[in-house]
Design a protein around this motif. Structure first.
Motif, PDB file in Angstrom:
ATOM      1  N   ASN A  12     -18.192 -34.823 -16.690  1.00 11.79           N
ATOM      2  CA  ASN A  12     -19.467 -34.700 -17.404  1.00 11.79           C
ATOM      3  C   ASN A  12     -19.396 -35.068 -18.880  1.00 11.79           C
ATOM      4  OD1 ASN A  12     -21.267 -33.620 -15.313  1.00 11.79           O
ATOM      5  ND2 ASN A  12     -19.867 -31.864 -15.310  1.00 11.79           N
ATOM      6  N   SER A  13     -18.275 -35.532 -19.360  1.00  7.27           N
ATOM      7  CA  SER A  13     -18.160 -35.790 -20.791  1.00  7.27           C
ATOM      8  C   SER A  13     -18.850 -37.099 -21.173  1.00  7.27           C
ATOM      9  CB  SER A  13     -16.676 -35.856 -21.208  1.00  7.27           C
ATOM     10  OG  SER A  13     -16.134 -37.128 -20.931  1.00  7.27           O
ATOM     11  N   THR A  14     -18.944 -37.340 -22.470  1.00  7.69           N
ATOM     12  CA  THR A  14     -19.534 -38.588 -22.960  1.00  7.69           C
ATOM     13  C   THR A  14     -18.659 -39.792 -22.619  1.00  7.69           C
ATOM     14  OG1 THR A  14     -18.475 -38.179 -25.094  1.00  7.69           O
ATOM     15  CG2 THR A  14     -20.782 -37.486 -24.858  1.00  7.69           C
ATOM     16  N   GLU A  15     -17.451 -39.536 -22.169  1.00 11.07           N
ATOM     17  CA  GLU A  15     -16.527 -40.609 -21.797  1.00 11.07           C
ATOM     18  C   GLU A  15     -16.495 -40.844 -20.286  1.00 11.07           C
ATOM     19  OE1 GLU A  15     -12.763 -40.658 -24.221  1.00 11.07           O
ATOM     20  OE2 GLU A  15     -13.486 -38.669 -24.769  1.00 11.07           O
ATOM     21  N   ARG A  16     -17.543 -40.433 -19.601  1.00 13.02           N
ATOM     22  CA  ARG A  16     -17.578 -40.533 -18.142  1.00 13.02           C
ATOM     23  C   ARG A  16     -17.327 -41.962 -17.641  1.00 13.02           C
ATOM     24  NH1 ARG A  16     -19.077 -38.445 -13.368  1.00 13.02           N
ATOM     25  NH2 ARG A  16     -20.108 -39.837 -11.911  1.00 13.02           N
ATOM     26  N   GLN A  17     -18.008 -42.932 -18.206  1.00 11.34           N
ATOM     27  CA  GLN A  17     -17.888 -44.307 -17.708  1.00 11.34           C
ATOM     28  C   GLN A  17     -16.465 -44.845 -17.887  1.00 11.34           C
ATOM     29  OE1 GLN A  17     -20.207 -45.770 -15.827  1.00 11.34           O
ATOM     30  NE2 GLN A  17     -21.319 -43.862 -16.116  1.00 11.34           N
ATOM     31  N   ILE A  18     -15.832 -44.499 -18.992  1.00  8.77           N
ATOM     32  CA  ILE A  18     -14.458 -44.926 -19.219  1.00  8.77           C
ATOM     33  C   ILE A  18     -13.532 -44.245 -18.218  1.00  8.77           C
ATOM     34  CG2 ILE A  18     -12.609 -45.081 -20.932  1.00  8.77           C
ATOM     35  CD1 ILE A  18     -14.973 -44.616 -23.018  1.00  8.77           C
ATOM     36  N   SER A  19     -13.797 -42.961 -17.963  1.00  4.37           N
ATOM     37  CA  SER A  19     -12.994 -42.222 -16.996  1.00  4.37           C
ATOM     38  C   SER A  19     -13.122 -42.806 -15.590  1.00  4.37           C
ATOM     39  CB  SER A  19     -13.426 -40.749 -16.982  1.00  4.37           C
ATOM     40  OG  SER A  19     -12.787 -40.057 -15.927  1.00  4.37           O
ATOM     41  N   LEU A  20     -14.319 -43.209 -15.217  1.00  9.21           N
ATOM     42  CA  LEU A  20     -14.511 -43.827 -13.901  1.00  9.21           C
ATOM     43  C   LEU A  20     -13.699 -45.114 -13.786  1.00  9.21           C
ATOM     44  CD1 LEU A  20     -18.354 -43.287 -13.398  1.00  9.21           C
ATOM     45  CD2 LEU A  20     -16.519 -42.253 -12.041  1.00  9.21           C
ATOM     46  N   ALA A  21     -13.695 -45.908 -14.855  1.00  9.35           N
ATOM     47  CA  ALA A  21     -12.918 -47.157 -14.844  1.00  9.35           C
ATOM     48  C   ALA A  21     -11.426 -46.860 -14.752  1.00  9.35           C
ATOM     49  CB  ALA A  21     -13.232 -47.978 -16.087  1.00  9.35           C
ATOM     50  N   SER A  22     -10.951 -45.911 -15.546  1.00  8.64           N
ATOM     51  CA  SER A  22      -9.539 -45.536 -15.515  1.00  8.64           C
ATOM     52  C   SER A  22      -9.159 -44.980 -14.144  1.00  8.64           C
ATOM     53  CB  SER A  22      -9.239 -44.472 -16.577  1.00  8.64           C
ATOM     54  OG  SER A  22      -9.238 -45.000 -17.868  1.00  8.64           O
ATOM     55  N   GLY A  23      -9.967 -44.044 -13.667  1.00  8.91           N
ATOM     56  CA  GLY A  23      -9.657 -43.378 -12.414  1.00  8.91           C
ATOM     57  C   GLY A  23      -9.638 -44.320 -11.222  1.00  8.91           C
ATOM     58  N   ASN A  24     -10.574 -45.235 -11.179  1.00 12.84           N
ATOM     59  CA  ASN A  24     -10.616 -46.178 -10.060  1.00 12.84           C
ATOM     60  C   ASN A  24      -9.442 -47.147 -10.106  1.00 12.84           C
ATOM     61  OD1 ASN A  24     -12.918 -45.543  -8.354  1.00 12.84           O
ATOM     62  ND2 ASN A  24     -14.171 -45.959 -10.154  1.00 12.84           N
ATOM     63  N   ALA A  25      -9.024 -47.536 -11.315  1.00 17.79           N
ATOM     64  CA  ALA A  25      -7.849 -48.405 -11.439  1.00 17.79           C
ATOM     65  C   ALA A  25      -6.595 -47.665 -10.954  1.00 17.79           C
ATOM     66  CB  ALA A  25      -7.676 -48.845 -12.886  1.00 17.79           C
ATOM     67  N   VAL A  26      -6.478 -46.390 -11.323  1.00 15.79           N
ATOM     68  CA  VAL A  26      -5.344 -45.571 -10.880  1.00 15.79           C
ATOM     69  C   VAL A  26      -5.384 -45.386  -9.366  1.00 15.79           C
ATOM     70  CG1 VAL A  26      -4.397 -43.226 -10.927  1.00 15.79           C
ATOM     71  CG2 VAL A  26      -5.003 -44.373 -13.068  1.00 15.79           C
ATOM     72  N   LEU A  27      -6.564 -45.089  -8.830  1.00 15.93           N
ATOM     73  CA  LEU A  27      -6.711 -44.876  -7.387  1.00 15.93           C
ATOM     74  C   LEU A  27      -6.263 -46.094  -6.598  1.00 15.93           C
ATOM     75  CD1 LEU A  27      -7.754 -43.167  -4.999  1.00 15.93           C
ATOM     76  CD2 LEU A  27     -10.011 -44.191  -5.397  1.00 15.93           C
ATOM     77  N   GLN A  28      -6.741 -47.262  -6.973  1.00 16.71           N
ATOM     78  CA  GLN A  28      -6.378 -48.484  -6.263  1.00 16.71           C
ATOM     79  C   GLN A  28      -4.878 -48.748  -6.377  1.00 16.71           C
ATOM     80  OE1 GLN A  28      -8.467 -49.981  -4.172  1.00 16.71           O
ATOM     81  NE2 GLN A  28      -9.873 -48.365  -4.836  1.00 16.71           N
ATOM     82  N   SER A  29      -4.293 -48.426  -7.523  1.00 19.54           N
ATOM     83  CA  SER A  29      -2.856 -48.601  -7.710  1.00 19.54           C
ATOM     84  C   SER A  29      -2.073 -47.689  -6.778  1.00 19.54           C
ATOM     85  CB  SER A  29      -2.486 -48.311  -9.167  1.00 19.54           C
ATOM     86  OG  SER A  29      -1.094 -48.358  -9.342  1.00 19.54           O
ATOM     87  N   LEU A  30      -2.478 -46.425  -6.698  1.00 19.37           N
ATOM     88  CA  LEU A  30      -1.792 -45.477  -5.824  1.00 19.37           C
ATOM     89  C   LEU A  30      -1.889 -45.902  -4.361  1.00 19.37           C
ATOM     90  CD1 LEU A  30      -2.870 -42.100  -7.487  1.00 19.37           C
ATOM     91  CD2 LEU A  30      -0.581 -43.102  -7.497  1.00 19.37           C
ATOM     92  N   ILE A  31      -3.045 -46.378  -3.968  1.00 23.76           N
ATOM     93  CA  ILE A  31      -3.227 -46.838  -2.589  1.00 23.76           C
ATOM     94  C   ILE A  31      -2.320 -48.043  -2.320  1.00 23.76           C
ATOM     95  CG2 ILE A  31      -4.878 -47.906  -0.990  1.00 23.76           C
ATOM     96  CD1 ILE A  31      -7.049 -46.117  -2.294  1.00 23.76           C
ATOM     97  N   ARG A  32      -2.241 -48.962  -3.282  1.00 22.59           N
ATOM     98  CA  ARG A  32      -1.333 -50.117  -3.126  1.00 22.59           C
ATOM     99  C   ARG A  32       0.115 -49.672  -2.943  1.00 22.59           C
ATOM    100  NH1 ARG A  32      -4.523 -52.425  -7.293  1.00 22.59           N
ATOM    101  NH2 ARG A  32      -2.970 -51.863  -8.880  1.00 22.59           N
ATOM    102  N   SER A  33       0.458 -48.551  -3.575  1.00 19.50           N
ATOM    103  CA  SER A  33       1.831 -48.044  -3.495  1.00 19.50           C
ATOM    104  C   SER A  33       2.062 -47.164  -2.276  1.00 19.50           C
ATOM    105  CB  SER A  33       2.166 -47.265  -4.779  1.00 19.50           C
ATOM    106  OG  SER A  33       2.112 -48.117  -5.912  1.00 19.50           O
ATOM    107  N   GLY A  34       1.057 -47.059  -1.426  1.00 11.87           N
ATOM    108  CA  GLY A  34       1.214 -46.288  -0.197  1.00 11.87           C
ATOM    109  C   GLY A  34       1.021 -44.793  -0.356  1.00 11.87           C
TER     110      GLY A  34
END
Length: 310
Positions: A12-34
């Motif tokens: 809910n912070s003012t940095e929500r959009q940045i967090s979504l970008a960071s989090g999705n990049a991390v998520l896809q990376s973790l999935i790539r790593s199995g």
């Protein structure tokens, strides 16, 4: 059974959009790593559901209040779920710019002079504060919310007639603010990964002011890695960063911003305990300079989770 990892993003912070970008990049990376990883947005689902949904580890990609201030860390420790990054106290202090500076100053580290103003004092007697305190710093000044990230709510002030508006803008994001002496110089950022200090990055921003638009919107912002510092300067900066990191009791990974003035002196600006992981982020850039890929970086951060004491 594979451990189930929750990537905490959004919020809910003012940095929500940045967090979504960071989090999705991390998520896809973790999935790539199995890794058995899933997105979890605390704005949409109560954080207590992490336990009932069988998550074993939390990768925190939340920026700003509610993610970087110790509150989510406290809940995760209550739930006995290991998490990435710094613990409760270090997170709470690091998001509070004034308290961070007080600790750094007490540790003999270089911090810029500032005036700390609470909203209630400003509303009661603005002109008294202005004449007695702020004038002593001399212009230009930087006005910033005390507990906010991503340079949100920050204004560079060149004269008295700009000051009141800048203060009011900062108070939109925090009930306490800092009015800080602006030093013209070269800005650098230096990342820390566990106990390793990564190569510094020089930041070249339009108008010499690295604000929100320079960070996330303007293509004119340039980043140099190697940063151009000589060996002695790089070693000096690494020592300052390590001391600043340890003074707050931080863990995992983080990033410290500094400025180098015309007299070759470094000044600490602020610390980020949950650095961005977007395509413009500086921690991955610094890690890449020594051969650590984005996927390797994400796994290194995951493997340094805080183990709850409960």
């Amino acid at each position: 059974m594979k451990k189930k990892v929750a990537v905490l993003l959004g919020g809910n912070s003012t940095e929500r959009q940045i967090s979504l970008a960071s989090g999705n990049a991390v998520l896809q990376s973790l999935i790539r790593s199995g890794i058995n990883a899933y997105a979890f947005d605390p704005r949409d689902f109560p954080i207590m559901h992490l336990k009932t949904q069988g998550f074993h580890i939390a990768y925190i990609a939340l920026h700003g209040k509610g993610g970087e201030d110790g509150s989510i860390q406290g809940v995760l420790e209550y739930l006995n779920i290991p998490y990435t990054g710094s613990g409760i106290m270090a997170s709470s202090i690091a998001l509070d710019k004034k308290r961070t500076k007080l600790l750094w100053k007490s540790a003999g580290l270089p911090v810029l002079p500032d005036i700390y103003i609470q909203k209630e004092d400003f509303l009661k007697n603005f002109y008294s504060i202005l004449t007695k305190k702020i004038f002593k710093l001399e212009y230009p000044l930087v006005v910033k919310p005390n507990s906010q990230g991503s340079s949100i709510g920050i204004t560079l002030v060149h004269s008295e007639n700009q000051l009141k508006n800048a203060i009011e803008i900062a108070f939109n994001y925090s009930n306490d603010i800092l009015v800080e002496k602006f030093i013209k110089g070269t800005e650098y950022t230096i990342s820390i990964l566990d106990k390793e200090i990564l190569p510094s990055i020089q930041i070249i921003a339009k108008n010499n002011f690295y604000d929100y638009s320079a960070k996330y919107q303007l293509s004119s912002t340039k980043y140099l890695c190697p940063s151009g510092l000589n060996l002695q300067q790089e070693q000096t900066l690494k020592k300052i960063a390590q001391h600043a990191w340890n003074a707050l009791g931080c863990n995992g990974c983080g990033r410290i911003d500094v400025i180098l003035d015309k007299n070759n002196n470094f000044w600490l600006l602020e610390i980020n305990t949950i650095p961005g992981m977007t395509n413009r982020s500086l921690l991955p850039m610094s890690a890449n300079a020594i051969g650590i890929s984005f996927d390797e970086l994400v796994l290194k951060i995951l493997n340094k989770t805080i183990i709850p004491i409960i």
